[in-house]
Design an enzyme around this catalytic site. Structure first.
Site, PDB file in Angstrom:
ATOM      1  CD  GLN A  78     -35.583 -21.675  67.459  1.00  0.00           C
ATOM      2  OE1 GLN A  78     -36.542 -21.242  66.821  1.00  0.00           O
ATOM      3  NE2 GLN A  78     -35.562 -22.726  68.307  1.00  0.00           N
ATOM      4  CB  SER A  79     -35.275 -22.809  59.767  1.00  0.00           C
ATOM      5  OG  SER A  79     -35.864 -22.761  58.602  1.00  0.00           O
TER       6      SER A  79
END
Ligand SMILES: *Cc1c(COP(=O)(O)O)cnc(C)c1O
Length: 333
Positions: A78-79
């Protein structure tokens, strides 16, 4: 140091800046401590929102200058940094290779969904393998693109390196103008710290532009010793590369690691409460990975009374909204 005497390198114009600085009057009144201000870097764009775009304005200018046609970077599933890179790559006509940490389950959500939507090539690795072999994975993908006749530019975690530092030096310059406009002289600037580049830029920028504020990074992973070292290392490399006159030994690099919770990306009830409080009281949305933790830190310090002598404190909202949706199960209404 006068503002004009700091020689910024070339940057692309990608972020919607300057972002607003707003007073959180209802929240401040309910807590009874210093006046809380928020620098709305969640408004640097819509899908391109958050802090990474400020750093990437400088990093991608360098990539273009070097004639690169491909970007390789890394981060968690989920960067926000990877999502910003994927979308900016598409915007600039560059191929994007993402090296992601973790094993995706079910349908792609949040940032990972946007990575795919932007057409990035996504390679995911189990956490153990990623942590152990990250350098080798970068080397693998660099070779892969070289063999295809492409020229790849490598961006480290969070674009926190000597180039990316400029993004938040630039933000400190904006804050100087914001403070003058609002006629305030805040004692503190608070941000979330994950890879250290935001804190590094704000800390150097506050000194370069003679803000009176101490910058405090609220760690969302790793401890304050780690970040003291990491921030200094990035600033050493920055100074070496750009020869900026600044006494780095005189900088006060402060990270608070009391509010990170159980692990990176795992929110505790105090973080969820902070997100709900700000949404209900001020209509501003934080995220459970970075800003929710940092804001819980700000609330915790104010409630402890440790900041009671301060008149104004500034929270830098670094974005992250797409990381909220994959964790909606943590919220009870
Ligand atoms: C990456 C990130 C941070 C942390 O910034 P660093 O410069 O990596 O320390 C804070 N907030 C959000 C929303 C982020 O995506």
């Amino acid at each position: 140091m006068t503002i004009a005497s700091v020689a910024f390198p070339n940057a692309l114009s990608l972020a919607q800046t300057p972002t607003p600085l707003q007073a959180l009057d209802r929240l401040s009144a309910s807590l009874g401590g210093p006046r809380i201000w928020i620098k709305r870097d969640d408004l640097t764009g819509s899908h391109l929102s958050g802090n990474k775009i400020r750093k990437l304005e400088f990093v991608l200018a360098e990539a273009q200058q070097q004639g690169c046609d491909t970007l390789i970077t890394c981060g968690g599933l989920q960067s926000n940094h990877c999502r910003a890179t994927a979308l900016l790559g598409a915007q600039l006509g560059l191929k994007v290779q993402l090296i992601l940490r973790g094993t995706p389950e079910g349908q792609a959500d949040g940032n990972l969904f946007l990575d795919h939507l932007a057409g990035a090539n996504v390679a995911c690795y189990p956490t153990k393998e990623y942590v152990k072999n990250l350098d080798a994975l970068f080397a693998h993908w660099q070779t892969h693109y070289r063999e295809q006749g492409s020229k790849a530019f490598v961006i480290p975690t969070g674009a926190s390196d000597e180039i990316g530092v400029w993004g938040y030096i630039q933000c400190a310059r904006e804050l100087k103008a914001d403070f003058a406009q609002h006629q305030i002289d805040p004692e503190l600037i608070v941000c979330a710290t994950g890879s250290g580049g935001t804190q590094a830029g704000l800390t150097a920028g506050a000194s370069l532009f003679e803000l009176n504020a101490q910058v405090i990074g609220m760690a969302v992973c790793d401890n304050s010793d780690y970040f003291k070292h990491k921030v200094r290392e990035d600033l050493d490399a920055w100074q070496h590369r750009y020869q900026v006159e600044l006494d780095l030994d005189a900088l006060s690099i402060v990270t608070n690691d009391d509010y990170m919770g159980p692990a990176y990306g795992v929110a505790a009830p105090e973080h969820i409460d902070a997100i709900q409080l700000l949404a209900k009281l001020e209509g501003i949305v934080l995220d459970p990975v970075y800003t929710g933790k940092a804001f819980a830190g700000l609330l915790g310090e104010i409630k402890s009374g440790r900041w009671s002598s301060y008149s104004d404190v500034v929270f830098v909202h670094t974005g992250g909204i797409f990381g909220l949706f994959p964790q909606k199960g943590e919220f009870i209404f």
